[in-house]
Design a protein around this motif. Sequence first.
Motif, PDB file in Angstrom:
ATOM      1  N   ARG A   1      18.239  -6.980 -14.190  1.00 51.72           N
ATOM      2  CA  ARG A   1      17.451  -8.135 -13.786  1.00 51.72           C
ATOM      3  C   ARG A   1      17.834  -8.586 -12.379  1.00 51.72           C
ATOM      4  O   ARG A   1      17.009  -8.901 -11.540  1.00 51.72           O
ATOM      5  CB  ARG A   1      17.765  -9.236 -14.785  1.00 51.72           C
ATOM      6  CG  ARG A   1      16.857 -10.394 -14.662  1.00 51.72           C
ATOM      7  CD  ARG A   1      17.292 -11.480 -15.617  1.00 51.72           C
ATOM      8  NE  ARG A   1      16.224 -11.743 -16.557  1.00 51.72           N
ATOM      9  CZ  ARG A   1      16.162 -12.831 -17.308  1.00 51.72           C
ATOM     10  NH1 ARG A   1      17.156 -13.701 -17.284  1.00 51.72           N
ATOM     11  NH2 ARG A   1      15.158 -13.032 -18.108  1.00 51.72           N
TER      12      ARG A   1
ATOM     13  N   GLY B   1      21.085 -10.443 -17.851  1.00 51.67           N
ATOM     14  CA  GLY B   1      19.901 -10.730 -18.657  1.00 51.67           C
ATOM     15  C   GLY B   1      19.882 -10.065 -20.016  1.00 51.67           C
ATOM     16  O   GLY B   1      18.914 -10.195 -20.754  1.00 51.67           O
ATOM     17  N   ILE B   2      20.951  -9.351 -20.347  1.00 45.32           N
ATOM     18  CA  ILE B   2      20.923  -8.667 -21.644  1.00 45.32           C
ATOM     19  C   ILE B   2      22.348  -8.611 -22.210  1.00 45.32           C
ATOM     20  O   ILE B   2      23.316  -8.322 -21.515  1.00 45.32           O
ATOM     21  CB  ILE B   2      20.245  -7.277 -21.512  1.00 45.32           C
ATOM     22  CG1 ILE B   2      19.772  -6.755 -22.864  1.00 45.32           C
ATOM     23  CG2 ILE B   2      21.112  -6.262 -20.798  1.00 45.32           C
ATOM     24  CD1 ILE B   2      18.348  -7.103 -23.181  1.00 45.32           C
ATOM     25  N   ARG B   3      22.438  -8.949 -23.485  1.00 45.96           N
ATOM     26  CA  ARG B   3      23.712  -9.213 -24.147  1.00 45.96           C
ATOM     27  C   ARG B   3      24.793  -8.160 -23.923  1.00 45.96           C
ATOM     28  O   ARG B   3      25.926  -8.475 -23.624  1.00 45.96           O
ATOM     29  CB  ARG B   3      23.441  -9.371 -25.645  1.00 45.96           C
ATOM     30  CG  ARG B   3      24.592  -9.889 -26.455  1.00 45.96           C
ATOM     31  CD  ARG B   3      24.166 -10.062 -27.896  1.00 45.96           C
ATOM     32  NE  ARG B   3      23.058 -11.008 -27.972  1.00 45.96           N
ATOM     33  CZ  ARG B   3      21.982 -10.852 -28.752  1.00 45.96           C
ATOM     34  NH1 ARG B   3      21.887  -9.796 -29.526  1.00 45.96           N
ATOM     35  NH2 ARG B   3      21.034 -11.744 -28.750  1.00 45.96           N
TER      36      ARG B   3
ATOM     37  N   PRO C   1      18.104 -13.207 -25.868  1.00 47.87           N
ATOM     38  CA  PRO C   1      18.599 -11.829 -25.678  1.00 47.87           C
ATOM     39  C   PRO C   1      19.822 -11.708 -24.783  1.00 47.87           C
ATOM     40  O   PRO C   1      20.510 -10.696 -24.802  1.00 47.87           O
ATOM     41  CB  PRO C   1      17.385 -11.113 -25.061  1.00 47.87           C
ATOM     42  CG  PRO C   1      16.211 -11.878 -25.566  1.00 47.87           C
ATOM     43  CD  PRO C   1      16.661 -13.309 -25.601  1.00 47.87           C
ATOM     44  N   GLN C   2      20.096 -12.735 -23.969  1.00 43.60           N
ATOM     45  CA  GLN C   2      21.287 -12.631 -23.129  1.00 43.60           C
ATOM     46  C   GLN C   2      22.429 -13.494 -23.665  1.00 43.60           C
ATOM     47  O   GLN C   2      23.498 -13.544 -23.068  1.00 43.60           O
ATOM     48  CB  GLN C   2      20.966 -12.992 -21.669  1.00 43.60           C
ATOM     49  CG  GLN C   2      20.744 -14.476 -21.415  1.00 43.60           C
ATOM     50  CD  GLN C   2      20.150 -14.743 -20.046  1.00 43.60           C
ATOM     51  OE1 GLN C   2      19.436 -13.906 -19.483  1.00 43.60           O
ATOM     52  NE2 GLN C   2      20.427 -15.899 -19.474  1.00 43.60           N
TER      53      GLN C   2
END
Lengths: 337, 337, 337, 337
Positions: free
Chosen positions: D246, D274-276, D310-311
């Motif tokens: 991201r 932006g993502i776990r 999701p993050q």
Amino acid sequence: MVVVLENNISDSDKEIIRHFLETKGFKVREIVGENDTIFGAVGSVSIDKREVELLKGVEKVVPIHKPYKLASRELKKEDTVISIGPVKIGGNRIVVIAGPCAVESREQIIASALAAKEAGAVMLRGGAFKPRTSPYSFQGLGREGLEYLREAGDLTGMPVVTEVVAPGDALMMKDYIDVYQIGARNMQNFELLKTVGSMGMPVILKRGLSATIEEWLMAAEYLLASGTEDVILCERGIRTYEPYTRNTLDLSAIPVIKKLSHLPVIVDPSHATGIRDKVSPMALAGAAAGANGLIIEMHTDPDHAMSDGPQSLYPEQLEKLICDIEALAPVLGKEMA
Amino acid sequence: MVVVLENNISDSDKEIIRHFLETKGFKVREIVGENDTIFGAVGSVSIDKREVELLKGVEKVVPIHKPYKLASRELKKEDTVISIGPVKIGGNRIVVIAGPCAVESREQIIASALAAKEAGAVMLRGGAFKPRTSPYSFQGLGREGLEYLREAGDLTGMPVVTEVVAPGDALMMKDYIDVYQIGARNMQNFELLKTVGSMGMPVILKRGLSATIEEWLMAAEYLLASGTEDVILCERGIRTYEPYTRNTLDLSAIPVIKKLSHLPVIVDPSHATGIRDKVSPMALAGAAAGANGLIIEMHTDPDHAMSDGPQSLYPEQLEKLICDIEALAPVLGKEMA
Amino acid sequence: MVVVLENNISDSDKEIIRHFLETKGFKVREIVGENDTIFGAVGSVSIDKREVELLKGVEKVVPIHKPYKLASRELKKEDTVISIGPVKIGGNRIVVIAGPCAVESREQIIASALAAKEAGAVMLRGGAFKPRTSPYSFQGLGREGLEYLREAGDLTGMPVVTEVVAPGDALMMKDYIDVYQIGARNMQNFELLKTVGSMGMPVILKRGLSATIEEWLMAAEYLLASGTEDVILCERGIRTYEPYTRNTLDLSAIPVIKKLSHLPVIVDPSHATGIRDKVSPMALAGAAAGANGLIIEMHTDPDHAMSDGPQSLYPEQLEKLICDIEALAPVLGKEMA
Amino acid sequence: MVVVLENNISDSDKEIIRHFLETKGFKVREIVGENDTIFGAVGSVSIDKREVELLKGVEKVVPIHKPYKLASRELKKEDTVISIGPVKIGGNRIVVIAGPCAVESREQIIASALAAKEAGAVMLRGGAFKPRTSPYSFQGLGREGLEYLREAGDLTGMPVVTEVVAPGDALMMKDYIDVYQIGARNMQNFELLKTVGSMGMPVILKRGLSATIEEWLMAAEYLLASGTEDVILCERGIRTYEPYTRNTLDLSAIPVIKKLSHLPVIVDPSHATGIRDKVSPMALAGAAAGANGLIIEMHTDPDHAMSDGPQSLYPEQLEKLICDIEALAPVLGKEMA
């Protein structure tokens, strides 16, 4: 390939698109929603997506295939571990490759090799052919440099890596080195990739200055498709708008690569930052982000180096850094190799 | 070189810096203001500025020399005008170079040449060696393509230009072509630049995907220092964060180049935009911004082109575009060549 | 939304994904090819695509909807033409808006308005609230500046446009101006967009320094959803790695916007280039690329301007530029308004 | 300011430049070398450098002053350590701030606070005013959210931080929170900076999406010049050409900031990636690079979060991460606070 159609597409335009895709060899399925219609087009067909985008009534085209195969995690689930003499790169190891930017003399590279080994490095780097932005700068010792590098490697029992800049040099270099390096500026020099790949030896592939992760993996694909199985990706900073740092080290690329590909990935904090005092923090950060290794410039006398002295560590700084990495490794579930 | 010192630098640190600069061969002058002190260091000395930045008490180092000489406007005040057979590029002319992305067959390139000539183009382009991002894509007809290209050029009386991708090909290509093209991905392939420059023939040098204007001029310097006097710079779009367009055409580079260099600069709107319907507006914008020419992809049957069909104009679109440029030219104080 | 599944996904993972999508309200269709399977999920459902990306077995998720509605060409096929007093912006017209960076005094803005009118401009610009990167710089005359601007506009019969920087100012400003301007740094200041949009007046919306075209249209959507129907997009250069120019003017955005949206788009070559001698070539290039207008800084005495003097044209330069645009217009199928 | 003159400048042009600089209040010294001449111009004078660049005979102008003062390391040698209730940020501590993206309900924020505290976080985050790219998305609970946030902070003994999006909200918010946050999109919303700075409370200042380090420090300068002494810089990723992530987390900014400024700097790996699954590696890398803290999104039920689920980490992932940071801290010479 997914083809999103315009809201108000006519039936005849829709049929023209369907027919075009089927003629190309795709199997086409239509999905109609309240507000939108898409075509799903599947099949082992390669096509320039812009050909479809230009058809009347097409809103957008989305490719669904990754363009690389041999480099992909899908092809090979487990991590690739590359053996180079006594050294293994990949999996849960962290290795440190060190040495001067350029081979300057027999004495200098031997002294460097001894210092690197002493500090804890396991592979020796040193440039014999230097791609310089100015035609008026020192361009390396060439073949003579390769001879000294080989001697220094043999003396210390360390494999050696050096950059290759022209397809015509690849075969000759094979006798002197253990690993080829492709530099950032040559990442999309496809003729070089094809020739070097065909040597069948390990290659460190630096990421291009503004290469996307996909382009980087496609360059690896060129090497893998040409005959080598051993490609090590090397993140070395990308170009951004920020003027304070020479490049922006993109460490988030490491977990991304780990997901997309089975290949090992290392970090070059020396070229990424360009200045000595930022090398160690970025090396530690690279290890923490999951890198399989680090390639670090070190010089026994950086103040008189013929190139990149300001980004070269002193031997004692390298030793301190390797100690710190050893301390970090167990926290990260890694072993120092 | 200007060395800005830290506010609270000690006298001894200041003397160490002065001594360092003098030892390197600089003449040093100190300038003291209310809040700041700088050293002006002048002399024909080449030095890595980071060496000075690392000295204690140095805030910032600012180089004052341009690194390129032969490419600079200072060396040559008047515009370089390059003669290629009957065609002249540079000064107040606008030329259009056109042709397909790739030479696909004898018939195709001859038909293309006739159509390009008919539409008003004065030089023919066509690729025989294609650098493709995928190893699995069509890589060009090679030498056979060069033969067809030459024949098409001779038939229509147009000089021909084609891309060179490997140093080993340069000499062989000399018999077939009038102008070499260095592609964007090879702009910093220094071995290629040195070999191609030594051929002594005109070269179109595309700007690298994320090359600064200074790096671009340094690549031109490589060519000029190797033996050619005829370099044509070609803006073809740079990489930015914007996903809608393939590249961002940097037209402001044109007035910048015109100020810094005497070399002609042309624009490639086809690769910059990657899609047919944006080629003409960007071609006109390039001419309006001051370009000396345009290089445009055109195909007699774009729907069946083997590469880059979607960005190729139809012959009648090229003809319309050249008419529009002819109408613009007098407003811009230019002549169509 | 299109969900690309991993090659080797298990049946149970596939069912979990299908169930997840159906629970969210999507209609799901499966498309199976030789090597790949995708789910097409259609429906008027809004969802964070990352929620799906995180599900086991998902390779990639591709949204198919544009996030903006009111700004889209799909909603409104014909070009929006905005009437501001006697001036119309949009369609096949080219307008020139001109004036100083800042309103500095009553005399200065009146002199500027007369000079702009004389040169051929149809609308007057001038800043009363200046967003400066340094807290120590001149921040504008505020309300007093608005009064002078209004007077200058009335005297010359030109509508006036000025920047709004705080939601709390919007209502007060309504009495003084004809068009609000949202600056690049505030393009995603959503509170400002909501308040200004609710005034129901025309707004010039500058593109953010590194805004994508989609983000820019989303900012327009905020304005349109808040109560105005009259948004004029203004391209003013984006941030790239190139240091020679202040910003990189992205003219390819113009044909892109024309396809995606019905809103008029103008170009600001003054802020894009930051230096006087590049303003005119970039203004002409903007017109050639299809812009509906130009907003240009002009000062009757640029050498003593309180801000941005170096990028302001002299009145006679503006006059020459407007003449050149008039000459270009018919070639481009446009009329000067 | 250093003024590099053109090689072949005439004496009269040189005198005009010298006179211009002296009139502006500079003390001018000339330095003549073999090939070049420069003017060193010193003095406490503020001037737009482009005014000088436009003078005939000037090649280049190089400013030597940093534009920020209060934020600079020169003004204050020792690290600023900011006390917020029981928490100290700066110096050799690493703190973890955690909590959900948005306050969704009283129950949710209290559960989140308890989980964050349990995992080892020392400060609570949670948004009440959400700046969303779409006008149609959830915009936060507003004042009601602030009340719940305060209650959750009081219950767990943790100070609370939340984003402020409009100048008109700042005073009202003062009763509810301990630290203001300025979001990336508002980093150059100067009206907001001035108002929030005047509250005299600590502020977390996120780096703008494409802000240079200098612009970021200038935004801090706005806050410091308006009345607060406590600014915490927060790196959260910058915009680059890379589409896979991201944003590109710029960790090299940390050692740069540490050199230029005395202010603490923390890292937000949640928004950066932006993502776990990329949050934890980047959090560790941030700590290794020298950050003074981390701000991390955690949700007790991320699958049903109203934004950025999701993050968001699960509570047990946060706990694991904080354990890892605790293990790293002594290697880095840091203490967990």
